[in-house]
Design a protein around this motif. Structure first.
Motif, PDB file in Angstrom:
ATOM      1  N   TYR A 100       0.772  -1.066   0.013  1.00  0.00           N
ATOM      2  CA  TYR A 100      -0.081   0.087   0.040  1.00  0.00           C
ATOM      3  C   TYR A 100       1.047   1.264  -0.058  1.00  0.00           C
ATOM      4  CZ  TYR A 100      -4.064   3.048   1.595  1.00  0.00           C
ATOM      5  OH  TYR A 100      -5.149   3.661   1.872  1.00  0.00           O
ATOM      6  N   ASN A 103       2.864   1.659  -3.455  1.00  0.00           N
ATOM      7  CA  ASN A 103       1.856   2.311  -4.433  1.00  0.00           C
ATOM      8  C   ASN A 103       1.630   3.715  -4.150  1.00  0.00           C
ATOM      9  OD1 ASN A 103       1.654  -0.352  -5.645  1.00  0.00           O
ATOM     10  ND2 ASN A 103      -0.123  -0.690  -4.660  1.00  0.00           N
ATOM     11  N   LYS A 125      -3.519   2.154 -10.192  1.00  0.00           N
ATOM     12  CA  LYS A 125      -3.055   1.185  -9.432  1.00  0.00           C
ATOM     13  C   LYS A 125      -3.441   1.175  -8.004  1.00  0.00           C
ATOM     14  CE  LYS A 125       0.899  -1.827  -8.678  1.00  0.00           C
ATOM     15  NZ  LYS A 125       2.242  -2.282  -9.195  1.00  0.00           N
ATOM     16  N   PHE A 126      -3.030   2.376  -7.401  1.00  0.00           N
ATOM     17  CA  PHE A 126      -3.367   2.623  -6.170  1.00  0.00           C
ATOM     18  C   PHE A 126      -4.639   2.433  -5.706  1.00  0.00           C
ATOM     19  CE2 PHE A 126      -4.140   4.861  -2.249  1.00  0.00           C
ATOM     20  CZ  PHE A 126      -3.268   4.587  -1.331  1.00  0.00           C
ATOM     21  N   THR A 131      -5.536  -3.589  -5.254  1.00  0.00           N
ATOM     22  CA  THR A 131      -4.978  -2.914  -4.044  1.00  0.00           C
ATOM     23  C   THR A 131      -5.732  -3.150  -2.727  1.00  0.00           C
ATOM     24  OG1 THR A 131      -3.532  -1.537  -5.238  1.00  0.00           O
ATOM     25  CG2 THR A 131      -3.917  -0.957  -3.143  1.00  0.00           C
TER      26      THR A 131
END
Length: 140
Positions: A100, A103, A125-126, A131
């Protein structure tokens, strides 16, 4: 009559001062680690970082604002790892919170470079279900 009004005014002011004092104490002091719920609200809540950072991927970003918000995202991601999850084991929590943070750091790095494509990719992506889902499945 005037005395009653004065007494009521003082009572209302006292209640207001107590409420202000209580609300001020619930705000985080410098150095306090926010809990998981607070982090999730700041990141994913209405008008949270997800909303503003995702919006910044469309069109021309205000890089100063994006950089500041990205730094806050990193700070919140660091704080996440300092918390204890409601369920699940510590090794899994450590692994997932490190990812986490990694990212979040990628989002901030791209924002710092003013890299439009990199920022959009890192932000997507985050905030992706991948995630979020792994952590929620194991620890929520």
């Amino acid at each position: 009559m005037r005395m009653q009004w004065s007494v009521r005014l003082v009572a209302v002011m006292a209640v207001g001062a107590m409420m202000f004092g209580l609300s001020a104490r619930t705000e985080l002091s410098a150095g306090d680690t926010p809990d998981i719920k607070t982090i999730m609200k700041k990141v994913n809540g209405k008008d949270g970082l997800k909303t503003s950072l995702t919006a910044a991927t469309k069109g021309k970003p205000d890089w100063d604002a994006v950089a500041e918000q990205s730094k806050e995202l990193v700070s919140l991601a660091e704080a996440m790892g300092k918390n204890t999850p409601p369920k699940g084991d510590a090794k899994s929590w450590e692994k997932l919170t490190k990812a986490y943070l990694k990212n979040a750091t990628a989002v901030a790095a791209a924002a710092e470079k003013k890299d439009v494509k990199g920022f959009a990719s890192a932000t997507t992506k985050f905030f992706s279900g991948a995630t979020c889902g792994g952590c929620h499945k194991s620890h929520k």
